[in-house]
Enzyme design. Structure first.
Site, PDB file in Angstrom:
ATOM      1  N   GLU A  25      38.003  -0.804 -25.726  1.00 37.72           N
ATOM      2  CA  GLU A  25      37.750   0.097 -24.577  1.00 37.72           C
ATOM      3  C   GLU A  25      39.001   0.300 -23.732  1.00 37.72           C
ATOM      4  O   GLU A  25      38.913   0.421 -22.506  1.00 37.72           O
ATOM      5  CB  GLU A  25      36.634  -0.462 -23.690  1.00 37.72           C
ATOM      6  CG  GLU A  25      35.253  -0.177 -24.161  1.00 37.72           C
ATOM      7  CD  GLU A  25      35.109   1.217 -24.698  1.00 37.72           C
ATOM      8  OE1 GLU A  25      35.657   2.152 -24.088  1.00 37.72           O
ATOM      9  OE2 GLU A  25      34.476   1.383 -25.742  1.00 37.72           O
TER      10      GLU A  25
HETATM   11  C1  LIG Z   1      36.128  -5.818 -32.787  1.00 32.79           C
HETATM   12  C2  LIG Z   1      36.588  -4.456 -32.425  1.00 32.79           C
HETATM   13  C3  LIG Z   1      35.673  -3.472 -32.107  1.00 32.79           C
HETATM   14  C4  LIG Z   1      36.103  -2.181 -31.811  1.00 32.79           C
HETATM   15  N1  LIG Z   1      35.173  -1.186 -31.597  1.00 32.79           N
HETATM   16  C5  LIG Z   1      35.604   0.102 -31.540  1.00 32.79           C
HETATM   17  C6  LIG Z   1      34.667   1.178 -31.563  1.00 32.79           C
HETATM   18  O1  LIG Z   1      33.455   0.965 -31.569  1.00 32.79           O
HETATM   19  N2  LIG Z   1      35.143   2.443 -31.571  1.00 32.79           N
HETATM   20  C7  LIG Z   1      36.475   2.717 -31.570  1.00 32.79           C
HETATM   21  O2  LIG Z   1      36.839   3.882 -31.605  1.00 32.79           O
HETATM   22  N3  LIG Z   1      37.392   1.718 -31.533  1.00 32.79           N
HETATM   23  C8  LIG Z   1      36.987   0.423 -31.532  1.00 32.79           C
HETATM   24  N4  LIG Z   1      37.893  -0.587 -31.532  1.00 32.79           N
HETATM   25  C9  LIG Z   1      39.314  -0.271 -31.440  1.00 32.79           C
HETATM   26  C10 LIG Z   1      39.900  -0.651 -30.091  1.00 32.79           C
HETATM   27  O3  LIG Z   1      39.398   0.180 -29.085  1.00 32.79           O
HETATM   28  C11 LIG Z   1      41.434  -0.592 -30.233  1.00 32.79           C
HETATM   29  O4  LIG Z   1      41.802  -1.696 -31.042  1.00 32.79           O
HETATM   30  C12 LIG Z   1      42.128  -0.610 -28.897  1.00 32.79           C
HETATM   31  O5  LIG Z   1      41.893   0.570 -28.188  1.00 32.79           O
HETATM   32  C13 LIG Z   1      43.639  -0.770 -29.048  1.00 32.79           C
HETATM   33  O6  LIG Z   1      44.162   0.094 -30.002  1.00 32.79           O
HETATM   34  P1  LIG Z   1      45.084  -0.481 -31.182  1.00 32.79           P
HETATM   35  O7  LIG Z   1      44.378  -1.637 -31.782  1.00 32.79           O
HETATM   36  O8  LIG Z   1      45.467   0.623 -32.067  1.00 32.79           O
HETATM   37  O9  LIG Z   1      46.358  -1.032 -30.434  1.00 32.79           O
HETATM   38  P2  LIG Z   1      47.661  -0.180 -30.020  1.00 32.79           P
HETATM   39  O10 LIG Z   1      47.262   1.073 -29.387  1.00 32.79           O
HETATM   40  O11 LIG Z   1      48.555  -0.119 -31.195  1.00 32.79           O
HETATM   41  O12 LIG Z   1      48.304  -1.129 -28.922  1.00 32.79           O
HETATM   42  C14 LIG Z   1      49.045  -2.316 -29.265  1.00 32.79           C
HETATM   43  C15 LIG Z   1      49.552  -2.938 -27.971  1.00 32.79           C
HETATM   44  O13 LIG Z   1      50.441  -2.036 -27.310  1.00 32.79           O
HETATM   45  C16 LIG Z   1      50.021  -1.769 -25.982  1.00 32.79           C
HETATM   46  N5  LIG Z   1      50.262  -0.359 -25.687  1.00 32.79           N
HETATM   47  C17 LIG Z   1      49.962   0.720 -26.441  1.00 32.79           C
HETATM   48  N6  LIG Z   1      50.326   1.841 -25.831  1.00 32.79           N
HETATM   49  C18 LIG Z   1      50.833   1.506 -24.636  1.00 32.79           C
HETATM   50  C19 LIG Z   1      51.365   2.217 -23.534  1.00 32.79           C
HETATM   51  N7  LIG Z   1      51.414   3.557 -23.524  1.00 32.79           N
HETATM   52  N8  LIG Z   1      51.782   1.511 -22.472  1.00 32.79           N
HETATM   53  C20 LIG Z   1      51.710   0.172 -22.443  1.00 32.79           C
HETATM   54  N9  LIG Z   1      51.221  -0.563 -23.452  1.00 32.79           N
HETATM   55  C21 LIG Z   1      50.789   0.089 -24.543  1.00 32.79           C
HETATM   56  C22 LIG Z   1      48.540  -2.105 -25.944  1.00 32.79           C
HETATM   57  O14 LIG Z   1      48.119  -2.492 -24.642  1.00 32.79           O
HETATM   58  C23 LIG Z   1      48.449  -3.242 -26.954  1.00 32.79           C
HETATM   59  O15 LIG Z   1      48.725  -4.476 -26.325  1.00 32.79           O
HETATM   60  C24 LIG Z   1      37.485  -1.893 -31.783  1.00 32.79           C
HETATM   61  C25 LIG Z   1      38.421  -2.902 -32.077  1.00 32.79           C
HETATM   62  C26 LIG Z   1      37.981  -4.157 -32.433  1.00 32.79           C
HETATM   63  C27 LIG Z   1      39.007  -5.185 -32.819  1.00 32.79           C
END
Ligand SMILES: Cc1cc2nc3c(=O)[nH]c(=O)nc-3n(C[C@H](O)[C@H](O)[C@H](O)COP(=O)(O)OP(=O)(O)OC[C@H]3O[C@@H](n4cnc5c(N)ncnc54)[C@H](O)[C@@H]3O)c2cc1C
Length: 596
Positions: free
Chosen positions: A440
């Site tokens: 989220e």
């Molecule tokens: C168990 C689980 C359930 C989930 N359920 C859902 C779901 O139901 N539906 C859905 O769509 N998604 C879901 N997700 C996905 C989840 O919302 C994402 O994992 C999350 O939004 C982060 O995206 P990412 O993993 O690609 O990390 P990234 O976006 O790659 O981020 C990696 C790191 O970089 C930081 N970062 C990225 N961009 C910036 C920025 N501009 N400024 C500062 N810091 C930044 C982030 O804070 C993070 O620490 C789920 C994930 C898990 C593990």
């Protein structure tokens, strides 16, 4: 074996003294939400959580979900528990009666959500995602889509998901690749892969409605070119029954650190039929409805885990005998004193308790404002309430999930080595709590939302919905001698918050990296002051009731003592946060990338 009892007495205190249930039932449409009815609903909800959901929490963690030939099986007992849940109408508790819901306030639902998340966070994911889908569809869906699909989401026979994340994008949704092409029949063909989709596939409901972000062929680049579609697992027939299979399938499920009984799925869409929700290219707006509600709900997950962690830590600390009290033997008939006598163990217990009770009060206040924003007859009051919720959403999401994780860690620490083994049950809370800080919108992104969007919005108007009442309450409390020891630390912390806000506004305007560098420390500082505000309110009510001889004296005295602990031992964190904020961006940004 872990334990859990829904904190009904504290919820009652918050509802009666901090929010005021009479104000709630004065809102048009909530006339039936009398204190008696709300009390009964919460008691029944507590029973469900303690007796049906909680017993499946550890077994669900041990077993996890199974994936076989595209089908996901939830752990033993989940299907029956879900059937019990929907048969009793819990799914539709706060949904519109026009679609079969019970139309109770969101505040009541929020309190119930806390119990569910304490009892079984994995289970809570399934109805939670459905409620998110309900919210987006109710607000942005066409009448036709609403009539077709909302009753099924409300009665829980069909469930919902939110499909945003793709393999190459999570935070940055502007680069999603899933495509939607008009099929000439008023619907669209959706193709793409979504990952990490909670409740994407499971065996609890006869159908699953996916809310999917995708791009139309003529979409502009970035988030302005994203549209939202409803894509069912099975197409629906005219009589409302389940029809043929749609072009969407689960490719695999994740093997993950926590919430193991919640399925986390790779979802493949291949020419799947879907319907547009809202306007073309305006999908982010609709998705934000879902995400904002979901962000608050994830904050409540953190609160739920903080509460259950606290309860287990206290339970163990009363039983475990180790060492003797520094002030002399307390249990002479036993070989050692219970560890609850030790100051350091108490520091741990009171930290988790003060966070959980403060967060409960703040969560309730925010949820109450959601109700005001929807139901109040006065436009200005509705707008103000909505703006307060907007401001507090990133704080509730990030602060509550941080304290959920911290409290789970505390429970492990209090259990010593026994906390580290699975059978004891508390290490599960650490693993489960960890994801709440990530999904989220990660907590870092919540902090950026607070400083980048919420602070500057309308020349700081949102901020005033917090600063003005807090300032007023501090001033009023200064007039009361009995509140002196509580209000002075809060007044100092509030001054730090005001200074930090001015600093960020001034520096961040010139250099956005300055705002970005301060964001997480600022959110924590803000959140600690917000909890301090709640503790001031709670201690004032508790003292007044004690003086009047009204209520459970032991409960009220514990409130006063926990308030003292919060103000003197936890709130001073704001000082170091403030110093870190004033250090600015240089210490973060001066290192060359190559030097990392
Ligand atoms: C168990 C689980 C359930 C989930 N359920 C859902 C779901 O139901 N539906 C859905 O769509 N998604 C879901 N997700 C996905 C989840 O919302 C994402 O994992 C999350 O939004 C982060 O995206 P990412 O993993 O690609 O990390 P990234 O976006 O790659 O981020 C990696 C790191 O970089 C930081 N970062 C990225 N961009 C910036 C920025 N501009 N400024 C500062 N810091 C930044 C982030 O804070 C993070 O620490 C789920 C994930 C898990 C593990």
């Amino acid at each position: 074996m872990p334990i859990y009892k829904a904190p009904l007495e504290d919820v009652r205190f918050v509802l009666d003294e901090i929010v005021g249930l009479d104000k709630l039932s004065a809102l048009p449409g909530y006339e039936e939400a009398t204190p008696e009815l709300v009390g009964q609903v919460l008691e029944e909800g507590a029973k469900l959580c303690e007796e049906v959901l909680f017993p499946l929490n550890q077994s669900g963690d041990g077993e996890g979900c199974h994936f076989e030939n595209g089908v996901v099986h939830t752990p033993k007992g989940f299907k029956e528990a879900y059937a019990t849940y929907i048969e009793a109408g819990w799914q539709g508790l706060a949904c519109d009666p026009a679609y079969g819901g019970q139309g109770l306030p969101k505040l009541v639902n929020t309190m119930l959500e806390e119990f569910i998340c304490s009892a079984n966070l994995s289970f809570g994911m399934y109805p939670g995602l459905s409620l998110g889908a309900y919210n987006a569809l109710a607000m942005y869906g066409s009448d036709e889509l609403k009539q077709r699909f909302l009753p099924k989401l409300v009665d829980g026979t069909w469930s919902g998901t939110m499909c945003l994340t793709e393999p190459h994008c999570g935070t940055d949704l502007g680069i999603i690749r899933t495509k939607a092409v008009p099929d000439g029949e008023g619907s669209y063909k959706i193709t793409g892969t979504k990952i990490f989709i909670s409740a994407g596939e499971h065996d609890l409901t006869e159908n699953i409605l996916h809310l999917v972000l995708a791009r139309l062929p003529d979409a502009p680049a970035g988030t302005r070119g994203i549209s939202l579609f409803l894509v069912p697992k099975f197409l629906d027939r005219a009589d409302g029954s389940v029809g043929p299979r749609n072009g969407v399938a689960c490719g695999s499920i994740e093997h993950k650190m926590g919430i193991k009984a919640s399925s986390t799925c790779v979802m493949n869409f291949e020419d799947a039929t879907g319907w547009l929700v809202g306007e073309p290219h305006k999908g982010m707006r609709a998705m934000f409805v879902m995400m904002n509600a979901a962000r608050l709900a994830v904050g409540i997950q953190g609160l739920g885990l903080a509460e259950v962690s606290y309860q287990n830590a206290v339970n163990y600390a009363r039983e475990r005998l180790q060492g003797r009290s520094l002030s002399g033997v307390k249990a002479p008939d036993k070989p050692a004193d219970p560890i609850i006598v030790h100051p350091d163990v108490r520091r741990n217990l009171l930290t988790a308790r003060a966070y959980a009770e403060g967060a409960r009060a703040l969560g309730a206040l925010v949820a109450y404002n959601l109700d005001v924003a929807e139901k109040h007859p006065d436009t200005r009051t509705r707008r103000d309430a909505d703006e307060f919720v907007q401001l507090m959403t990133p704080i509730v999401k990030a602060l509550f999930t941080d304290i959920g994780f911290e409290s789970a860690n505390i429970a492990v620490q209090v259990h010593g080595g026994h906390g580290f083994v699975w059978e004891t049950g508390v290490e599960q809370y650490v693993r489960d709590a960890r994801i709440c800080q990530i999904y989220e919108g990660t907590n870092g992104i919540q902090a950026l939302d607070l400083v980048g969007r919420k602070l500057p919005q309308d020349m700081g108007r949102l901020l005033r919905h917090f600063f003005h009442p807090v300032g007023r309450d501090i001033e009023a409390a200064m007039q009361k001698d009995e509140l002196g020891e509580f209000v002075m630390p809060l007044a100092k912390a509030f001054a730090k918050l005001q200074q930090a806000t001015a600093l960020i506004a001034q520096k961040g305007l010139k250099d956005p990296e300055e705002a970005g560098a301060a964001a997480s420390d600022y959110l924590r500082l803000f959140g600690l002051v917000a909890l301090g505000w709640m503790w001031l309110s709670m201690v004032e009510k508790a003292q007044a009731k004690l003086a009047a001889g009204d209520g459970d004296a032991a409960f009220l005295e514990a409130k006063v003592k926990t308030a003292r602990f919060y103000m003197t031992k936890l709130l001073p964190q704001v000082n170091s946060l403030f110093i870190a904020i004033t250090a600015g961006a240089k210490p973060l940004m001066e290192m060359d990338e190559a030097a990392f």
